[in-house]
Structures are given as structure tokens and as C-alpha cells.
Design a protein around this motif. Structure first.
Motif, PDB file in Angstrom:
ATOM      1  N   ARG A 190    -148.410  23.805 -64.449  1.00  0.00           N
ATOM      2  CA  ARG A 190    -148.085  22.719 -65.374  1.00  0.00           C
ATOM      3  C   ARG A 190    -147.784  21.418 -64.631  1.00  0.00           C
ATOM      4  N   GLY A 191    -147.359  21.512 -63.387  1.00  0.00           N
ATOM      5  CA  GLY A 191    -147.027  20.328 -62.600  1.00  0.00           C
ATOM      6  C   GLY A 191    -148.210  19.418 -62.320  1.00  0.00           C
ATOM      7  N   ILE A 192    -149.413  19.905 -62.565  1.00  0.00           N
ATOM      8  CA  ILE A 192    -150.609  19.068 -62.387  1.00  0.00           C
ATOM      9  C   ILE A 192    -150.528  17.824 -63.261  1.00  0.00           C
ATOM     10  N   VAL A 193    -149.763  17.896 -64.331  1.00  0.00           N
ATOM     11  CA  VAL A 193    -149.629  16.753 -65.227  1.00  0.00           C
ATOM     12  C   VAL A 193    -149.128  15.527 -64.462  1.00  0.00           C
ATOM     13  N   PHE A 194    -148.301  15.729 -63.433  1.00  0.00           N
ATOM     14  CA  PHE A 194    -147.784  14.583 -62.676  1.00  0.00           C
ATOM     15  C   PHE A 194    -148.865  13.934 -61.813  1.00  0.00           C
ATOM     16  N   VAL A 195    -149.751  14.735 -61.266  1.00  0.00           N
ATOM     17  CA  VAL A 195    -150.886  14.194 -60.515  1.00  0.00           C
ATOM     18  C   VAL A 195    -151.796  13.424 -61.476  1.00  0.00           C
ATOM     19  N   ARG A 196    -152.049  14.013 -62.643  1.00  0.00           N
ATOM     20  CA  ARG A 196    -152.887  13.335 -63.643  1.00  0.00           C
ATOM     21  C   ARG A 196    -152.265  12.015 -64.086  1.00  0.00           C
ATOM     22  N   MET A 197    -150.940  12.013 -64.283  1.00  0.00           N
ATOM     23  CA  MET A 197    -150.270  10.775 -64.702  1.00  0.00           C
ATOM     24  C   MET A 197    -150.422   9.684 -63.644  1.00  0.00           C
ATOM     25  N   ALA A 198    -150.216  10.037 -62.391  1.00  0.00           N
ATOM     26  CA  ALA A 198    -150.343   9.040 -61.319  1.00  0.00           C
ATOM     27  C   ALA A 198    -151.761   8.490 -61.252  1.00  0.00           C
ATOM     28  N   VAL A 199    -152.744   9.390 -61.184  1.00  0.00           N
ATOM     29  CA  VAL A 199    -154.143   8.963 -61.079  1.00  0.00           C
ATOM     30  C   VAL A 199    -154.556   8.178 -62.324  1.00  0.00           C
ATOM     31  N   GLY A 200    -154.277   8.736 -63.490  1.00  0.00           N
ATOM     32  CA  GLY A 200    -154.694   8.098 -64.740  1.00  0.00           C
ATOM     33  C   GLY A 200    -154.086   6.717 -64.924  1.00  0.00           C
ATOM     34  N   LEU A 201    -152.778   6.602 -64.710  1.00  0.00           N
ATOM     35  CA  LEU A 201    -152.121   5.308 -64.914  1.00  0.00           C
ATOM     36  C   LEU A 201    -152.544   4.267 -63.889  1.00  0.00           C
ATOM     37  N   ILE A 202    -152.724   4.686 -62.645  1.00  0.00           N
ATOM     38  CA  ILE A 202    -153.152   3.720 -61.621  1.00  0.00           C
ATOM     39  C   ILE A 202    -154.545   3.192 -61.929  1.00  0.00           C
ATOM     40  N   PHE A 203    -155.487   4.076 -62.245  1.00  0.00           N
ATOM     41  CA  PHE A 203    -156.839   3.600 -62.546  1.00  0.00           C
ATOM     42  C   PHE A 203    -156.882   2.830 -63.861  1.00  0.00           C
ATOM     43  N   LEU A 204    -156.149   3.266 -64.864  1.00  0.00           N
ATOM     44  CA  LEU A 204    -156.102   2.543 -66.137  1.00  0.00           C
ATOM     45  C   LEU A 204    -155.613   1.119 -65.926  1.00  0.00           C
ATOM     46  N   THR A 205    -154.497   0.956 -65.222  1.00  0.00           N
ATOM     47  CA  THR A 205    -153.957  -0.391 -65.028  1.00  0.00           C
ATOM     48  C   THR A 205    -154.861  -1.251 -64.147  1.00  0.00           C
ATOM     49  N   GLN A 206    -155.464  -0.656 -63.113  1.00  0.00           N
ATOM     50  CA  GLN A 206    -156.381  -1.421 -62.266  1.00  0.00           C
ATOM     51  C   GLN A 206    -157.615  -1.853 -63.045  1.00  0.00           C
ATOM     52  N   GLY A 207    -158.078  -0.997 -63.946  1.00  0.00           N
ATOM     53  CA  GLY A 207    -159.219  -1.362 -64.794  1.00  0.00           C
ATOM     54  C   GLY A 207    -158.893  -2.516 -65.721  1.00  0.00           C
TER      55      GLY A 207
END
Length: 146
Positions: free
Chosen positions: A15-32
Motif C-alpha cells: 500500500r505504501g506505493i501510494v506515496f511514490v505515486r503521489m510524489a511522481v504524479g504531483l511533481i509531473f502534474l505541477t511541472q506540466g
């Protein structure tokens, strides 16, 4: 002592994968998003790097970062969405970080320090491609993974 053993033992609960997804997703979303709203992070940056058709390229990359970042964030088609993001980050490393090694006032250690976030994103994307979105994701709900 028993609690320490439980903490140190490898877990099959991912379940901790959610934290990796949050970091990757939010960083790319904001950079986009920044590629559309801040010319210094979008068109002007792509012009300075030397990309052909910098406006088109910036908006194209920004669109992929927003869409794929959101997909990774919610855990939908995570492995598939991570592939274009991996291409984006590897291109960023090749066009902005590697050239720093040839600058007389920068060099290898400057590049290593400057590329730490890009390296972390690369490793995180490879992790997500390898293991998927985890049990707290839309992928898990759709494919009935617990």
C-alpha cells in the motif's frame, strides 16, 4: 522487541506505493501546468535549450506531464502512464543536466547535485513500471487486486 522485528521484516503489503505515486504524479502534474502558465518554465526554457518549435514542444510535453501525472496520481494505467514520463525525464537529463559537465564553472559534481531530483524521478518511474500502482489505486480496483 517484537515490534522491532515486525518493522524490520520485509512486507508483502504494498500500500505504501501510494506515496511514490503521489510524489511522481504531483511533481509531473505541477511541472506540466507550469509549462502553460510560466513562459520561463515553458516556451522560453525550450527555446534556450534549443528544441525546434519550442512553443509546440513545451505544450506537447506539458500536456503529457499533466495527463500522465494525473493518471499516476490516481493509480490508473500507472505502468503505461509512467513510460512517457520516463521519456520526458530522460530527455530532460540528456538536454539540461549532461551538458553541465562541459561547463568550466560547473562540471561533474555540479551536475550530480543539480540532477538529484531527475534521478529520483527516474528511479521512481522505473519502480512504478516494475511493480505497478499498488493496492490503493484505481488499477487495483479495476483488476480486483487486493
Amino acid at each position: 522487541m517484537r515490534e522491532l522485528g515486525s518493522f524490520l521484516r520485509p512486507s508483502s503489503d504494498i500500500r505504501g506505493i501510494v506515496f511514490v505515486r503521489m510524489a511522481v504524479g504531483l511533481i509531473f502534474l505541477t511541472q506540466g501546468i507550469l509549462k502553460f502558465i510560466d513562459p520561463h518554465m515553458g516556451v522560453m526554457r525550450f527555446t534556450r535549450i534549443g528544441f525546434p518549435m519550442p512553443a509546440c514542444t513545451a505544450y506537447f510535453v506539458g500536456t503529457f506531464e499533466i495527463i500522465c501525472g494525473l493518471l499516476v496520481l490516481v493509480g490508473f494505467l500507472t505502468r503505461l502512464a509512467s513510460i512517457p514520463l520516463l521519456i520526458v525525464i530522460l530527455t530532460a537529463i540528456a538536454t539540461t543536466k549532461i551538458p553541465e559537465m562541459s561547463h568550466p564553472d560547473q562540471g561533474f559534481w555540479f551536475m550530480v547535485s543539480d540532477a538529484r531530483t531527475d534521478f529520483a524521478m527516474t528511479m521512481s518511474l522505473l519502480f512504478l513500471i516494475g511493480v505497478g500502482a499498488g493496492s490503493w489505486s484505481l488499477d487495483a480496483r479495476i483488476w480486483k487486486i487486493s
